[in-house]
Motif scaffolding. Structure first.
Motif, short mmCIF file in Angstrom:
data_model
loop_
_atom_site.label_atom_id
_atom_site.label_comp_id
_atom_site.label_asym_id
_atom_site.label_seq_id
_atom_site.Cartn_x
_atom_site.Cartn_y
_atom_site.Cartn_z
N GLY A 80 1.12 -1.56 -0.01
CA GLY A 80 0.25 0.09 -0.15
C GLY A 80 0.95 1.14 0.43
N ARG A 81 2.08 1.54 0.33
CA ARG A 81 2.73 2.31 0.68
C ARG A 81 4.18 2.48 -0.31
NH1 ARG A 81 5.32 3.02 5.82
NH2 ARG A 81 5.16 0.13 6.11
N LYS B 100 -1.28 1.99 -9.84
CA LYS B 100 -1.36 1.50 -8.55
C LYS B 100 -1.41 3.01 -7.28
CE LYS B 100 -0.10 0.68 -4.35
NZ LYS B 100 -0.31 1.39 -3.39
N ASP B 101 -2.99 2.93 -6.51
CA ASP B 101 -2.93 4.26 -6.02
C ASP B 101 -2.39 4.57 -4.53
OD1 ASP B 101 -5.14 4.11 -8.62
OD2 ASP B 101 -7.46 3.56 -7.22
N TRP B 102 -2.67 5.61 -4.01
CA TRP B 102 -2.86 5.83 -2.71
C TRP B 102 -3.28 6.64 -1.49
CZ3 TRP B 102 2.12 4.27 -3.44
CH2 TRP B 102 2.95 4.04 -4.60
N ARG B 103 -3.40 6.06 -0.39
CA ARG B 103 -4.57 6.14 0.36
C ARG B 103 -3.23 7.36 1.23
NH1 ARG B 103 -8.81 4.42 1.86
NH2 ARG B 103 -8.48 4.79 3.82
N TRP C 102 0.09 9.64 5.36
CA TRP C 102 -1.26 7.72 4.95
C TRP C 102 -2.20 8.20 5.83
CZ3 TRP C 102 0.58 5.96 0.47
CH2 TRP C 102 2.17 5.53 0.18
N MET D 241 -4.44 2.14 6.32
CA MET D 241 -4.29 1.14 4.68
C MET D 241 -5.54 0.69 4.49
SD MET D 241 -2.15 1.85 2.47
CE MET D 241 -1.10 3.00 2.90
N GLY E 7 -8.02 3.07 -2.58
CA GLY E 7 -6.49 4.54 -2.70
C GLY E 7 -8.18 5.87 -2.75
N THR E 8 -7.27 6.63 -2.51
CA THR E 8 -7.93 8.95 -2.44
C THR E 8 -7.30 9.01 -3.32
OG1 THR E 8 -6.38 8.79 -0.66
CG2 THR E 8 -8.12 8.05 -0.21
N ARG F 244 -5.94 8.03 -7.64
CA ARG F 244 -5.54 7.36 -8.66
C ARG F 244 -4.48 8.23 -9.53
NH1 ARG F 244 -9.34 3.99 -11.79
NH2 ARG F 244 -7.20 3.17 -12.03
N ASP G 252 -1.70 -2.35 -7.63
CA ASP G 252 -3.04 -2.01 -6.70
C ASP G 252 -3.20 -2.95 -5.21
OD1 ASP G 252 -4.27 1.04 -5.73
OD2 ASP G 252 -5.78 -0.80 -5.78
#
Length: 489
Positions: A151-152, A179-182, A189, A192, A205-206, A208, A235
């Motif tokens: 996730g990171r 791969k999205d990011w939260r 961060w 997750m 993720g928030t 894209r 992702d």
């Protein structure tokens, strides 16, 4: 006594064809997939934290981004037939391992704690023997706290080149990593995982992103030229419907394995559905000078742009599009005359259960415990009512089945839940035979297959010795029970 690790490393350095650690003599032999004289390439690899501009240029930096060798989405390339001897160091503050997704590695290099190795502590090292017998796009990632570490950002690409592909004459190769990011608005961060996400379709993720950035790349390619797109869904959660705005496009490989070229326009809904860990190679023909070709994820209400290819005049003339066929895959194929069949249900779980026959009391893994840092805090999912350890129940469950080395098997996988599950089998390339919902797709090779709600998919493979996990690659699902294992002896 010689330690198991020392013995395995000695075997790896020698390129032995099989490994049978005397300290764990009841364990299956760990087979190699390259001859002892295969060329060797040594790779020094580390996992650590860094800062990254995940919100884009001029925006706040994100701390605690995870990467291999300090490089987001590190890409390693090597020719087919090479053996990578990897000296790995854990520079993270947490336990980790390395799993070589889709590569037919000796079982002790598969990176699954506690089946094939102990989780590597901060500051610890481990040596992996990674033979590369098959060309294609693969990747590597942790198999401990995957939801948090992947996730990171902790994922690397592994491209195995086949010299025979050079004759195909692609004008450009472009890699797309989904791969999205939260993250919050300040680049910090967010958690997750959540119970709501883990028990349903996952925690999305928030932000894209494509290739790590929120702005989709624009890439120049020769007008009327041939482009090879290599797409990876890295992702933890997202399922995409891969497609493009041209009819001159064909699927030519799935999970790195060559397939009979399939025109995207002839596939159901004119897309190729991909979940976490799945890969696809497309051959697309560029339009005329000054025009653009767009690659989309069509699964969202508004198609999400992944990449724009811009046609640049290089003096090419327009010709009829004919998809380029990659050299056929050379993986062990199942014998469909005498396969053994098993049925598996992917289902929700009322709690932690394991109903498969237990291991003998004197088996080395009978008392093995799963590291709490490697799994979730609750159990939501199961395979045939068997759940991987989670929460307070950290016992290693018994194997789903005991298989025989060299025998062929057909698995019928029925998804009786309300959510899709991309199911991955370690250590093997399997043939996807059929689907109860998708028609018109010929059998193809893969290592991860999408199972939709109320869908039954059949896969076939020739078993190779080792302890191999079978799990959903929506990482929260895996962390909350949707994983089992096969013992192949």
């Amino acid at each position: 006594m010689i330690s198991r690790r020392t013995l395995l490393l000695a075997g790896a350095a020698a390129g032995a064809s099989a490994f049978a650690p005397t300290a764990l003599s009841r364990e299956p032999v760990s087979r190699d997939t390259l001859p002892p004289d295969a060329p060797v390439r040594r790779l020094t690899l580390s996992a650590g934290e860094m800062e990254a501009a995940l919100l884009g240029p001029g925006k706040p930096q994100t701390h605690g981004f995870c990467a291999y060798n300090g490089t987001p989405f590190l890409t390693v390339r090597a020719p087919r037939g090479t053996r990578l001897l990897v000296d790995f160091e854990n520079r993270l503050p947490d336990l980790t391992t390395v799993h070589w997704h889709g590569i037919r590695v000796p079982n002790f290099s598969d990176g699954v704690s506690p089946l094939t190795q102990a989780a590597i502590p901060p500051g610890g090292r481990f040596a992996y023997n990674v033979p590369l017998p098959d060309p294609g796009l693969y990747f590597f990632h942790p198999h401990c706290d995957e939801t948090g570490q992947v996730g990171r950002g902790l994922a690397g690409l592994l491209i195995v080149d086949d010299p025979a592909e050079a004759r195909l004459g692609f004008d450009l190769e472009h890699i797309i990593v989904v791969k999205d990011w939260r993250l919050d608005a300040a680049g910090r961060w967010l958690p997750m995982t959540s119970d709501e996400g883990a028990s349903t379709a996952g925690t999305f993720g928030t932000v894209r992103a494509t290739n790590g950035q929120p702005v989709p790349p624009r890439v120049e390619a020769p007008a009327h030229g041939d482009v090879r797109l290599r797409v990876l869904v890295a992702d933890s959660t997202r399922v995409i419907d891969l497609g493009c705005d041209t009819d001159d496009a064909a699927l030519i490989a799935v999970d790195g394995q060559a397939c009979t070229p399939m025109a995207l326009s002839a596939l159901p809904d004119e897309i190729w559905r991909m979940g976490p860990a799945m890969r696809a190679d497309l051959h697309v023909r560029m339009p005329g000078p000054g025009q653009e070709l767009k690659i989309y994820d069509y699964r969202t209400s508004e198609p999400y742009l992944l990449t724009t290819l811009v046609a640049v005049d290089r003096g090419r003339r327009s010709t009829a599009f004919k998809p380029k066929a990659l050299p056929p895959a050379k993986v062990p194929l199942p014998d469909m005359k005498r396969p053994t069949r098993f049925d598996f249900l992917v289902q929700t779980a009322a709690g932690a259960t394991a109903i498969a026959p237990p291991l003998p009391a004197d088996d080395p893994l009978a008392q093995a415990l799963i590291e709490s840092a490697c799994v979730g805090s609750k159990t939501f999912w199961a395979v045939n009512r068997n759940s991987w350890g989670a929460g307070a129940d950290l016992r290693l469950p018994p194997p789903l089945q005991r298989l025989e080395d060299g025998r062929s098997y057909v698995l019928s996988i029925s998804n009786v839940t309300k959510h899709p599950h991309p199911m991955h089998l370690h250590g093997h390339v399997f043939r996807v035979l059929s689907s109860s919902r998708k028609t018109g797709i010929p059998p193809y090779l893969a290592d991860t297959v999408m199972t939709e709600p109320n869908e039954t998919v059949e896969i076939a493979f020739r078993a190779t010795s080792g302890n191999w996990v079978f799990h959903c690659h929506i990482l929260e699902h895996m962390d909350t029970g949707l994983m089992g294992w096969f013992r192949v002896t």
